[in-house]
Design a protein around this motif. Structure first.
Motif, mmCIF file in Angstrom:
data_model
loop_
_atom_site.group_PDB
_atom_site.id
_atom_site.type_symbol
_atom_site.label_atom_id
_atom_site.label_comp_id
_atom_site.label_asym_id
_atom_site.label_seq_id
_atom_site.Cartn_x
_atom_site.Cartn_y
_atom_site.Cartn_z
ATOM 1 N N GLU A 237 1.019 -1.224 -0.113
ATOM 2 C CA GLU A 237 -0.006 0.203 -0.066
ATOM 3 C C GLU A 237 0.739 1.385 0.174
ATOM 4 O OE1 GLU A 237 -3.472 1.978 2.569
ATOM 5 O OE2 GLU A 237 -2.836 0.039 3.027
ATOM 6 N N ILE A 238 1.919 1.179 0.844
ATOM 7 C CA ILE A 238 2.881 2.428 0.887
ATOM 8 C C ILE A 238 3.698 2.488 -0.641
ATOM 9 C CG2 ILE A 238 4.736 3.505 2.110
ATOM 10 C CD1 ILE A 238 3.639 2.171 4.785
ATOM 11 N N GLY A 239 4.174 1.276 -0.897
ATOM 12 C CA GLY A 239 4.895 1.444 -2.289
ATOM 13 C C GLY A 239 6.312 1.427 -1.993
ATOM 14 N N MET A 240 6.670 1.206 -0.570
ATOM 15 C CA MET A 240 7.940 1.143 -0.186
ATOM 16 C C MET A 240 8.307 0.213 0.774
ATOM 17 S SD MET A 240 9.115 5.275 -0.152
ATOM 18 C CE MET A 240 10.992 4.985 0.100
ATOM 19 N N PRO A 241 9.593 -0.664 0.872
ATOM 20 C CA PRO A 241 9.703 -1.453 1.893
ATOM 21 C C PRO A 241 10.021 -0.599 3.401
ATOM 22 C CG PRO A 241 11.680 -1.024 0.571
ATOM 23 C CD PRO A 241 10.821 -0.507 -0.013
ATOM 24 N N LEU A 242 9.433 -1.308 4.413
ATOM 25 C CA LEU A 242 9.373 -0.782 5.681
ATOM 26 C C LEU A 242 10.572 -1.491 6.348
ATOM 27 C CD1 LEU A 242 5.828 -0.848 6.651
ATOM 28 C CD2 LEU A 242 7.138 1.010 5.842
ATOM 29 N N PHE A 243 11.063 -2.662 6.132
ATOM 30 C CA PHE A 243 12.140 -3.395 6.645
ATOM 31 C C PHE A 243 13.276 -3.982 5.689
ATOM 32 C CE2 PHE A 243 8.500 -3.772 9.335
ATOM 33 C CZ PHE A 243 9.066 -3.628 10.692
ATOM 34 N N ASP A 244 14.371 -3.793 5.950
ATOM 35 C CA ASP A 244 15.696 -4.391 5.388
ATOM 36 C C ASP A 244 15.838 -5.789 5.951
ATOM 37 O OD1 ASP A 244 16.221 -2.543 3.539
ATOM 38 O OD2 ASP A 244 17.445 -1.302 4.970
ATOM 39 N N ARG A 245 15.581 -6.958 5.053
ATOM 40 C CA ARG A 245 15.600 -8.204 5.354
ATOM 41 C C ARG A 245 17.045 -8.996 5.078
ATOM 42 N NH1 ARG A 245 10.608 -6.410 3.979
ATOM 43 N NH2 ARG A 245 8.761 -7.429 4.931
ATOM 44 N N ILE A 246 17.687 -8.800 6.322
ATOM 45 C CA ILE A 246 19.082 -9.534 5.914
ATOM 46 C C ILE A 246 19.228 -10.795 6.628
ATOM 47 C CG2 ILE A 246 21.766 -9.037 6.262
ATOM 48 C CD1 ILE A 246 20.524 -5.869 7.099
ATOM 49 N N GLY A 247 19.054 -11.754 5.960
ATOM 50 C CA GLY A 247 18.997 -13.052 6.240
ATOM 51 C C GLY A 247 17.827 -13.370 7.368
ATOM 52 N N LYS A 248 18.342 -13.641 8.734
ATOM 53 C CA LYS A 248 17.054 -13.875 9.783
ATOM 54 C C LYS A 248 16.751 -12.516 10.441
ATOM 55 C CE LYS A 248 17.409 -18.852 10.571
ATOM 56 N NZ LYS A 248 17.734 -19.951 11.737
ATOM 57 N N ARG A 249 17.777 -11.419 10.181
ATOM 58 C CA ARG A 249 17.778 -10.146 10.703
ATOM 59 C C ARG A 249 16.928 -9.043 9.721
ATOM 60 N NH1 ARG A 249 22.921 -8.061 10.844
ATOM 61 N NH2 ARG A 249 22.281 -6.788 12.232
ATOM 62 N N ILE A 250 16.298 -8.261 10.658
ATOM 63 C CA ILE A 250 15.806 -7.192 10.056
ATOM 64 C C ILE A 250 16.035 -5.879 10.560
ATOM 65 C CG2 ILE A 250 13.662 -8.650 9.376
ATOM 66 C CD1 ILE A 250 11.996 -7.392 11.568
ATOM 67 N N ALA A 251 15.826 -4.660 9.702
ATOM 68 C CA ALA A 251 16.138 -3.251 10.191
ATOM 69 C C ALA A 251 15.259 -2.246 9.580
ATOM 70 C CB ALA A 251 17.635 -3.023 9.936
ATOM 71 N N LEU A 252 14.995 -1.416 10.208
ATOM 72 C CA LEU A 252 13.986 -0.442 9.882
ATOM 73 C C LEU A 252 14.622 0.464 8.508
ATOM 74 C CD1 LEU A 252 12.359 1.184 12.807
ATOM 75 C CD2 LEU A 252 11.011 0.176 10.899
ATOM 76 N N THR A 253 13.679 0.533 7.484
ATOM 77 C CA THR A 253 14.390 1.613 6.277
ATOM 78 C C THR A 253 13.958 2.938 6.814
ATOM 79 O OG1 THR A 253 12.117 1.112 5.336
ATOM 80 C CG2 THR A 253 13.960 -0.557 4.772
ATOM 81 N N GLU A 254 14.313 3.772 5.784
ATOM 82 C CA GLU A 254 14.186 5.250 6.332
ATOM 83 C C GLU A 254 12.451 5.322 6.279
ATOM 84 O OE1 GLU A 254 14.867 9.931 4.613
ATOM 85 O OE2 GLU A 254 15.962 8.081 3.538
ATOM 86 N N ALA A 255 11.899 4.562 5.112
ATOM 87 C CA ALA A 255 10.383 4.712 5.277
ATOM 88 C C ALA A 255 9.939 4.130 6.331
ATOM 89 C CB ALA A 255 9.785 4.088 3.937
ATOM 90 N N GLY A 256 10.433 3.069 7.021
ATOM 91 C CA GLY A 256 9.659 2.421 8.225
ATOM 92 C C GLY A 256 10.089 3.417 9.417
ATOM 93 N N ARG A 257 11.252 3.995 9.398
ATOM 94 C CA ARG A 257 11.536 4.839 10.469
ATOM 95 C C ARG A 257 10.106 5.821 10.623
ATOM 96 N NH1 ARG A 257 16.873 3.693 9.435
ATOM 97 N NH2 ARG A 257 17.025 5.612 8.052
ATOM 98 N N LEU A 258 10.129 6.796 9.530
ATOM 99 C CA LEU A 258 9.120 7.677 9.165
ATOM 100 C C LEU A 258 7.485 7.021 9.786
ATOM 101 C CD1 LEU A 258 9.915 9.394 5.918
ATOM 102 C CD2 LEU A 258 9.942 10.317 8.484
#
Length: 297
Positions: free
Chosen positions: A42-63
């Motif tokens: 719906e947003i049109g952008m990823p909210l998390f970076d998926r690195i293997g089993k680890r995830i981190a917030l993207t800039e869009a996710g932080r907003l």
């Protein structure tokens, strides 16, 4: 997007782990992953970076996280306001206070407040981290030592207090009405441990004059310090209102020329809904403690 999706998203942000977030929410991990993917579509952008089993917030996710927290806080404020309207003078009020200030500052105020609002459940949490309690919304209002510069909080100055040297009536300095700050370096003292609020205020004042205190005993409560003083083990340095509130004929308070002071104030989140009871409590504190020299600054 709907509130449920945002609740799921915030849970993943808190855990940074889909399985742990799903367990916390009481749903399956595939269901949670599907909801997050729908939100990203719906947003049109990823909210998390998926690195293997680890995830981190993207800039869009932080907003999105920042605005989601604001939305949930606004919702809670609306619910609180409606609950107060529905229940009149019912509800809860949680106050954060400096530990050593509770008894002599606000105990009587709590009694008077309860008589006026008998259906309000009052909770007082003592801590040296009042600002954190307020920001984390663990308390509605805090009584703290100012300044606490932070654009997220409202600060209401109440009073400025001077620190005095407190000695036993049998102490060699008991007949003195005042001493110079530099004289403290030669006086045997009992104090709070280093790093505590009261100690830091005193130490900072002494450091500016080129010396530091070397207490023979350190303890964390004002009443244990006072017992040591009355036993003539040493002198201590405490806020004058605390000593006056004790009204103890076995103690002497000696003015420290050029000595430390502290500013006391009320703090609360700028975006926090304040009930009528909370506003009344703040007004009572102002009436009791507000000093003109501080309030007009």
């Amino acid at each position: 997007m709907d509130l449920r999706q945002l609740e799921y998203f915030v849970a993943v942000c808190e855990e940074l782990h889909f399985t742990k977030a799903a367990d916390k929410l009481g749903i399956s991990q595939p269901t949670l992953s599907h909801q997050i993917r729908s939100l990203e579509d719906e947003i049109g952008m990823p909210l998390f970076d998926r690195i293997g089993k680890r995830i981190a917030l993207t800039e869009a996710g932080r907003l999105l996280l920042e605005y989601s927290i604001q939305m949930f806080r606004t919702r809670k404020n609306a619910i609180d306001a409606i609950d107060e309207l529905r229940n009149q003078q019912r509800g809860t009020l949680v106050i954060g206070a400096i530990p050593s200030d509770l008894d002599y500052r606000i105990t009587q105020l709590l009694i008077d407040f309860h008589h006026e609002f008998p259906h309000i459940r009052l909770t007082v949490l003592t801590s040296i981290e009042i600002l954190k309690q307020v920001l984390d919304m663990e308390v509605d209002i805090g009584i703290a030592i100012l300044p606490l510069p932070d654009e997220r909080i409202v600060r209401i100055p109440l009073s400025r207090e001077e620190y005095v040297l407190v000695v036993s009536v049998n102490h060699e300095l008991a007949d003195r009405s005042s001493i110079e700050l530099e004289e403290l370096r030669h006086i045997r003292t009992v104090m709070y441990p280093k790093g505590t609020l009261g100690r830091e205020i005193v130490d900072d004042c002494c450091r500016k004059r080129g010396f530091s205190l070397d207490p023979i005993i350190e303890t964390t409560t004002p009443f244990s310090l006072i017992r040591l003083v009355k036993a003539n083990i040493g002198a201590t340095i405490q806020p004058l209102p605390l000593i006056l509130s004790m009204n103890d004929p076995d103690l002497r308070a000696i003015k420290i020329e050029g000595g430390p002071t502290r500013d006391i104030g009320i703090i609360y989140r700028v975006d926090r809904f304040l009930s009528h009871a909370a506003k009344t409590f703040i007004k009572r504190l102002q009436d009791e403690l507000q000093g003109g020299n501080l309030a007009n600054r």
